[in-house]
Enzyme design. Structure first.
Site, PDB file in Angstrom:
ATOM      1  N   GLU A  42       7.096   5.349   6.807  1.00 29.96           N
ATOM      2  CA  GLU A  42       7.383   6.719   6.389  1.00 29.96           C
ATOM      3  C   GLU A  42       7.330   7.584   7.639  1.00 29.96           C
ATOM      4  OE1 GLU A  42       4.964   8.354   3.206  1.00 29.96           O
ATOM      5  OE2 GLU A  42       4.664   6.298   2.502  1.00 29.96           O
ATOM      6  N   THR A  52      -6.963  14.106   2.957  1.00 30.51           N
ATOM      7  CA  THR A  52      -7.238  15.399   2.312  1.00 30.51           C
ATOM      8  C   THR A  52      -6.526  15.516   0.975  1.00 30.51           C
ATOM      9  OG1 THR A  52      -5.418  16.388   3.538  1.00 30.51           O
ATOM     10  CG2 THR A  52      -7.592  16.529   4.496  1.00 30.51           C
ATOM     11  N   LYS A  77       4.058  -6.958   4.038  1.00 28.79           N
ATOM     12  CA  LYS A  77       3.774  -5.546   3.756  1.00 28.79           C
ATOM     13  C   LYS A  77       3.328  -4.866   5.048  1.00 28.79           C
ATOM     14  CE  LYS A  77       0.412  -3.560   3.421  1.00 28.79           C
ATOM     15  NZ  LYS A  77      -0.861  -2.863   3.744  1.00 28.79           N
ATOM     16  N   THR A  80       0.872  -1.179   0.000  1.00 28.72           N
ATOM     17  CA  THR A  80       0.000   0.000   0.000  1.00 28.72           C
ATOM     18  C   THR A  80       0.911   1.232   0.000  1.00 28.72           C
ATOM     19  OG1 THR A  80      -0.261  -0.255   2.397  1.00 28.72           O
ATOM     20  CG2 THR A  80      -2.038  -1.080   1.017  1.00 28.72           C
ATOM     21  N   ASN A 127      -0.312  11.451   8.734  1.00 25.52           N
ATOM     22  CA  ASN A 127      -1.559  10.936   9.279  1.00 25.52           C
ATOM     23  C   ASN A 127      -2.648  11.988   9.343  1.00 25.52           C
ATOM     24  OD1 ASN A 127      -1.428   8.037  10.043  1.00 25.52           O
ATOM     25  ND2 ASN A 127       0.515   8.790  10.860  1.00 25.52           N
ATOM     26  N   THR A 164      -2.405  -2.281   7.433  1.00 24.96           N
ATOM     27  CA  THR A 164      -2.482  -3.713   7.641  1.00 24.96           C
ATOM     28  C   THR A 164      -1.103  -4.332   7.528  1.00 24.96           C
ATOM     29  OG1 THR A 164      -4.664  -3.767   6.695  1.00 24.96           O
ATOM     30  CG2 THR A 164      -3.453  -5.841   6.729  1.00 24.96           C
TER      31      THR A 164
END
Lengths: 402, 402
Positions: free
Chosen positions: B273, B402, B175, B149, B397, B186
Site C-alpha cells: 500500500e 492510532t 504474503k 495481514t 506508517n 512479515t
C-alpha cells in the site's frame, strides 16, 4: 536559534560576501575568506565516489600549498559537470588568487546547490573582486548567510577560552538543510582559530571532532557529492605552539573544538525542513565503536522508526526490530535494554513489565527525544543525531524540481 | 492480479483454513497444512537477531524430525513475547500434532501480525481441529487468504511442467504488505511440489531460489522478525528421484521454482500500500555479486531516489549520488552508464549529451520502471525490485497504531 549575538572574530581571518546572482532570488551567494600568511588549514571531504569538481580540486590544492583562501558559492554544486566543471573550479581559484596576490593552489574552492549545471562563469568573474572588497574580520554572520541553500537561518558557533593563561578564539559556521532538498543538501562547515598549533595536531583535532559531530548526524543516509569541513589556525594568538596531542593545552583545544563542531552539526539536523523531532540515539555498553554505530544507524535510518517518531508513537517493536537487524554478531536480544528518555521500554526481549503507554507517550510528545540502547556487552558508547520522517519530507523531496 | 484461476493442487498436500478470531475483523486467520508421510521440507528464516518465538521453534523442529505439518496464524506475530511466546508456540504445535496423530516436532509454527502481544491460546485451541476438519487438496486459495495481514489480495503462483516425460506440479503462496504496515510486514512464502527429490537438492533449490526472489525485493530495508519461506516435496510424482544438482532434471526443477518464487516475491512489492511504482534496479557488468547488490540496494533504499520516483521525476543526480556512496572500492564514476528504461541518463560522470527531459519524463510516467546501472568493470549482473516512497507510506506508517 542562530547564535548571532556572540560571534568572536578570529585574528587573521577576513570574510567577504556578495551577490553573484547564481541564485535567482538575489540573496548573498558568494563568499571569499582569506587567511593571514603562516596560517595552517586542515580539511576533510565527502567519501562519495561521485564527488564534485571543487572537492577534487580542493583536495589537490590542500596537498600542494598552505591554504590562504577559501572561495564558496551557493546555488550551484558544480557536480556532475565533467571536465568543464574542473576547468571552472580552476578558473575560479585563479581569479581569487590574482585578486589576492597569492598562488592559485593556495585557494580551496567549495560549491553547493543544484547538481548537473555548469557554473555561470561571467557572474563569478565579477563576484570575486566584489567579495574581496567586502572582506572584514566581522564578516562571519554574512558569510554564514552566503553559503545557505534551503537553510532557514545562518548557523554559527563561537567560543573564547583560555589555554594555560592565553585567550584563544574559535569560530565557525555551517550549512545543510538536513533531509530536505538533498540534491542541495551539501553539508559544509568552516571554522577558524587564532591558536598556535602544529599541522599534525590541527589535522588530528579536525578529524577527531568531525567524526564525533558532522559524522554523527544522519538524516536519510544519503552522503552528498560536495560535503566538506575545514579548520584553519592563523597562529596569531600569543601562546606557545601546541605540538603534542597528549598535552593539556591540546586537550583543552580539542574539547572546545568538539563543542563548536557538535553545535554546528546539530543545527543542521534541527533545521531540516519537514523535521518535527530532534532525536539522539545513544548506544551504550557495546563491544566496539563499529557495532555501536551499526546499531545507532540501523535505528536512525529505519523508515519505520522515523515515521513512528513523526507520529509520536512509542512503537518499541520497531526499535527492537531495527536493533535486531543491525548485523551485530552474537547479539543477545534478551540481554539488552531500550530506554525512551527515562522510561524503560524493552527488557528481556520484549516490552518491559514496568512500561506503560502513558509514560512512553509523554516522552514521545516532546520535540527532543532520546533513545538509549544498552547492549550490555562491552565498554563503548556512541551517539548519533537524527530526525523523523514527515509528510513534508516526501512532499518537499517529491516536488523539488517541479 | 491474484492468479486464482490456475492453481494446481499438489498430491499429498492438504490445506485447511478457519477463523480463529485472532483478527477482530473475523476473516480467515488460521491455517493448518499437512503433508503425506515421506515428504521432505526445506526452509529458510529471517536473519533478524530479534526473531519471533515461532521462528526459533520452527528452526529446532526442522532439524529434529521430518516435517508433516505447518501451522500458521495471522493477526499476531508472537514476537517480543519472551518465554511465554515460546510456550505458546510449543502448545500450538502440540495441539496440531495430537489432532493429526504425528510427532510434535513434525509441526512447524509460523505467526504474522502485531508484535508484543501474547497469542490468544483458547482461540487457537478451538481453531486447530476446525482448520484440520476443513483440510482439502484444493485449499490453496483459502490458505493464501488466511495468512494475509494488510495484503489487498491473496498471492499464489502455480506451474505444471514436464521433467523428462513426467508431469510435476509446483504451487505456492505468499504474503507481505511490502512497505506498508511493516510491524506486520512479515514476508511468508510456502510452496510445495510432488517432485521426487533428495533433501540435499531440495535444500539447495530453495536457498538458491530465495536468494534470487525473496532476498531481491527490498522496500524499506527493515527485515522482519518473522520472515520465513518453506518448500515441501511430497515425492508423489511418478518419476526418478532428483539427486544430482548438475542433472538436467534438477535444472528444469530449479528454473520453474525460480519462476514461481520470483512471481510470489514480486507480488509482495506490487501490493505495498502506498506504493505507486514497481521498480527493477539492474546492476550490470560488476566485479562481484556483492558489489552489484551494494549498488542496487544503495539506489533502492535511497529516500531521495524513492521520493523522486513517487514524483515521476527523472532526477539523475540523485541516482548517481546513491551509486557514488554505495561503497564500491575503486569505482570510476566516469566509466559507468545509467539507463532509465531505454533512455541513456548518465554517461562520463554527468548527464548524457543525448538525454532530454522529455525522454526521461516519458519513462518516469510509467508504473513499471527499470533503472539499469552498467558499471563496466566485470561480468556479474544482479537485479533488485523495489517501490517508491509516497505520502501514503508516511501516512499509513505514522498512523498505524492510532
Amino acid at each position: 536559534m542562530a547564535q548571532t549575538s556572540n560571534i568572536h572574530p578570529v585574528s587573521g581571518v577576513y570574510l567577504g560576501t556578495t551577490q553573484a546572482k547564481i541564485k535567482k532570488s538575489g540573496v548573498e551567494d558568494f563568499v571569499v575568506i582569506s587567511f593571514v600568511e603562516g596560517s595552517r588549514t586542515a580539511a576533510t571531504f565527502t567519501t562519495n565516489a561521485f564527488c564534485a569538481a571543487p572537492v577534487t580540486l580542493a583536495k589537490q590544492n590542500l596537498k600542494n600549498t598552505p591554504t590562504r583562501a577559501l572561495v564558496i558559492n551557493s546555488g550551484n554544486a558544480n557536480a556532475g559537470t565533467g571536465q568543464q566543471g574542473m576547468l571552472d573550479a580552476q578558473q575560479t581559484c585563479h581569479w581569487v588568487a590574482e585578486e589576492l596576490g597569492i598562488s592559485e593552489q593556495a585557494v580551496l574552492p567549495f560549491s553547493t546547490g543544484v547538481i548537473g549545471q555548469n557554473l555561470p562563469m561571467p557572474k563569478i568573474e565579477s563576484a570575486v573582486p566584489a567579495a574581496i572588497a567586502n572582506q572584514t574580520i566581522d564578516g562571519w554572520e554574512m558569510a554564514a548567510k552566503g553559503i545557505m541553500t534551503t537553510d532557514t537561518h545562518p548557523k554559527t558557533a563561537s567560543r573564547q577560552f583560555d589555554i594555560e593563561g592565553h585567550t584563544v578564539t574559535l569560530t565557525g559556521f555551517s550549512k545543510g538543510s538536513g533531509m530536505i532538498h538533498p540534491n542541495m543538501a551539501t553539508m559544509l562547515g568552516f571554522a577558524a582559530t587564532d591558536a598556535k598549533i602544529s599541522q599534525a595536531c590541527l589535522d588530528k583535532a579536525l578529524l577527531d571532532s568531525v567524526s564525533l559531530s558532522f559524522n554523527r548526524i544522519t538524516v536519510d543516509g544519503d552522503t552528498s557529492t560536495n560535503d566538506a569541513c575545514t579548520l584553519t589556525a592563523t597562529q596569531q594568538a600569543d601562546m606557545p605552539e601546541i605540538t603534542d596531542p597528549d598535552s593539556s593545552a591540546y586537550q583543552v583545544f580539542a574539547k572546545v573544538l568538539n563543542e563548536v563542531m557538535t553545535e554546528l552539526a546539530q543545527m543542521i539536523v534541527r533545521d531540516g525542513e519537514g523535521a518535527t523531532k530532534f532525536v539522539a540515539i545513544k548506544v551504550e555498553s557495546g563491544d566496539s565503536v563499529e557495532e555501536c554505530l551499526k546499531v545507532a544507524h540501523a535505528v536512525a535510518l529505519s523508515p519505520l522508526v522515523k515515521t513512528a517518531l513523526f507520529a509520536s508513537d512509542p512503537n518499541w517493536g520497531r526499535i527492537l526490530a531495527a536493533v535486531g537487524r543491525a548485523g551485530v554478531v552474537g547479539l543477545d536480544i534478551n540481554a539488552l535494554q531500550i530506554y525512551l528518555g527515562d522510561v524503560l521500554l524493552v527488557d528481556n526481549g520484549g516490552r518491559a513489565d514496568s512500561y506503560t503507554e502513558e509514560a512512553g507517550q509523554a516522552v514521545m510528545n516532546e520535540t527532543d527525544i532520546e533513545i538509549r540502547i544498552i547492549l550490555n556487552r562491552g565498554q563503548v558508547s556512541e551517539t548519533v543525531w537524527t530526525t523523523d520522517f514527515s509528510y513534508d519530507y516526501v512532499k518537499i523531496n517529491a516536488e523539488y524540481r517541479t
